[in-house]
Design a protein around this motif. Sequence first.
Motif, PDB file in Angstrom:
ATOM      1  N   GLN A   1      -6.675  -5.264  -2.513  1.00  0.00           N
ATOM      2  CA  GLN A   1      -5.513  -4.507  -2.960  1.00  0.00           C
ATOM      3  C   GLN A   1      -5.083  -4.911  -4.368  1.00  0.00           C
TER       4      GLN A   1
ATOM      5  N   SER B   1      -3.444   7.383   0.545  1.00  0.00           N
ATOM      6  CA  SER B   1      -4.320   6.219   0.474  1.00  0.00           C
ATOM      7  C   SER B   1      -5.091   6.085   1.774  1.00  0.00           C
TER       8      SER B   1
ATOM      9  N   GLU C   1       0.844  -1.206   0.000  1.00  0.00           N
ATOM     10  CA  GLU C   1       0.000   0.000   0.000  1.00  0.00           C
ATOM     11  C   GLU C   1       0.877   1.253   0.000  1.00  0.00           C
TER      12      GLU C   1
ATOM     13  N   ASN D   1      -7.217   3.348   2.073  1.00  0.00           N
ATOM     14  CA  ASN D   1      -7.761   2.005   1.942  1.00  0.00           C
ATOM     15  C   ASN D   1      -7.455   1.110   3.139  1.00  0.00           C
TER      16      ASN D   1
ATOM     17  N   GLN E   1      -8.288  -7.856   2.610  1.00  0.00           N
ATOM     18  CA  GLN E   1      -7.624  -6.623   2.175  1.00  0.00           C
ATOM     19  C   GLN E   1      -6.558  -6.910   1.117  1.00  0.00           C
TER      20      GLN E   1
END
Length: 156
Positions: A98, A61, A51, A63, A94
């Motif tokens: 991603q 980000s 990430e 997320n 996740q």
Amino acid sequence: MDQLLLRQFERSREYLIKVLESVSTEHIDVQPDGFNNTIHWHTGHVLTVTEQTMFAFPQRSTNLPVNYVELFGNGTKPADWKGEIPPMEQLIVQLRDQITRIKEIPAKQLDLVFEKPIIGCQTYGELAGFTVIHEATHIGQIQAMKRVIELESVKN
């Protein structure tokens, strides 16, 4: 994203998830002798670093929760964990999310040249390649840990 690089990301991530799903729940938080972390930590670390490199987390980000850097960033370890720790099931979801977002990165972004190198990488494409290698390295660590933990649990 460039098709070859995208395929490397997909294969690496598919394999990572396959390996993680083969780990017994009793073993995810075991830290065997000779290893610095746990399988749980490696899972969150791959997610967090990817990430950071691919989406500039946490600056650009949203997320992942910001505390993932404190839990799974470079130099962290489970012995220092405080607060609520995301369960493996959440981390795996996740990881899947991603890779979907990675596949949406435009190919032209790979040519982006950084003002100054990041981890020795001059372009976004080089950084993406480094990220795939980073993930593969941690898959190897997870596999080694899994074997050691399984062997030790048989002995006991």
